[in-house]
Design a protein around this motif. Structure first.
Motif, short mmCIF file in Angstrom:
data_model
loop_
_atom_site.label_atom_id
_atom_site.label_comp_id
_atom_site.label_asym_id
_atom_site.label_seq_id
_atom_site.Cartn_x
_atom_site.Cartn_y
_atom_site.Cartn_z
N GLY A 92 1.16 -0.99 -0.07
CA GLY A 92 -0.35 -0.11 0.31
C GLY A 92 0.72 1.59 0.35
O GLY A 92 1.08 2.35 -0.34
N LEU A 93 1.88 1.62 0.96
CA LEU A 93 3.03 2.17 1.09
C LEU A 93 3.62 2.46 -0.23
O LEU A 93 3.56 3.34 -0.90
N LYS A 94 3.49 1.45 -0.77
CA LYS A 94 4.82 1.23 -2.33
C LYS A 94 4.12 2.33 -3.26
O LYS A 94 4.53 2.91 -4.13
N LYS A 95 2.75 1.49 -3.28
CA LYS A 95 1.71 1.68 -4.60
C LYS A 95 1.49 4.05 -4.11
O LYS A 95 1.53 4.39 -5.33
N TRP A 96 1.46 3.97 -2.88
CA TRP A 96 0.85 5.66 -3.07
C TRP A 96 2.37 6.53 -3.23
O TRP A 96 2.77 7.01 -4.13
N ILE A 97 3.32 6.01 -2.72
CA ILE A 97 4.78 6.85 -3.14
C ILE A 97 5.26 6.93 -4.84
O ILE A 97 5.98 7.66 -5.50
N GLN A 98 4.83 5.35 -5.11
CA GLN A 98 4.73 5.26 -6.72
C GLN A 98 4.58 6.75 -6.85
O GLN A 98 4.47 7.22 -8.82
N ARG A 99 3.39 6.54 -7.17
CA ARG A 99 1.99 7.60 -8.39
C ARG A 99 2.58 8.77 -7.75
O ARG A 99 2.82 9.62 -8.29
N GLY A 100 3.44 9.41 -5.94
CA GLY A 100 4.10 10.96 -5.76
C GLY A 100 5.22 10.57 -6.94
O GLY A 100 5.36 12.03 -7.52
N LEU A 101 5.75 9.81 -7.02
CA LEU A 101 7.81 9.42 -7.87
C LEU A 101 6.74 9.46 -9.55
O LEU A 101 7.43 10.44 -10.24
N ASP A 102 6.03 9.47 -9.75
CA ASP A 102 5.34 9.24 -10.91
C ASP A 102 4.88 10.46 -11.75
O ASP A 102 5.01 11.05 -12.40
N PHE A 103 4.07 11.36 -10.57
CA PHE A 103 3.78 12.20 -11.25
C PHE A 103 6.07 13.83 -10.83
O PHE A 103 5.24 14.80 -12.54
N VAL A 104 5.93 13.41 -10.27
CA VAL A 104 7.04 14.52 -10.19
C VAL A 104 8.52 14.33 -11.44
O VAL A 104 8.64 15.02 -11.60
#
Length: 128
Positions: A92-104
């Protein structure tokens, strides 16, 4: 309320392979800056904040454990607050952090010489 240091350590481990990450105290928590842009933050108000961008913002708000990020009574489009239940597992944490990384990743990196905040808090390098 202080931010959750255990969650900060978990996020730090997820980002540990990157060389462009800086931790910075701001917005009442600990922000993780990637390429000079805010990616995510462990909030002092509880939960994590993730930068998903304005295009994804409306659809992400319909997901479980997600709320809009509000700062000084104003909704911050492109950022969402995730309740602890949404990142309790490593997946769950990895999914959300990856979403942030994808946008940045879609944003231009900021020069390290450029100030990214008016905050007086000193920048800290990511923990090992």
């Amino acid at each position: 309320m202080a931010y959750d240091e255990k969650v900060a350590i978990r996020i730090g481990k997820l980002l540990s392979s990157r060389t462009d990450v800086v931790e910075k105290k701001m917005m009442g928590g600990l922000c993780f800056m990637v390429g000079g842009n805010m990616c995510c933050s462990v909030s002092g108000k509880g939960g994590i904040l993730v930068r998903v961008g304005p295009d994804a913002h409306p659809s992400v708000l319909g997901e479980p454990h997600v709320q809009p990020m509000e700062m000084r009574g104003r909704m911050m489009t492109g950022f969402v607050r995730i309740a602890p239940e949404g990142y309790g597992t490593d997946a769950g944490l990895k999914k959300w952090i990856q979403r942030g990384l994808d946008f940045v990743a879609s944003m231009p990196a900021k020069s390290s010489a450029r100030k990214t905040s008016r905050s007086k808090a000193p920048k800290r390098q990511r923990r090992a």
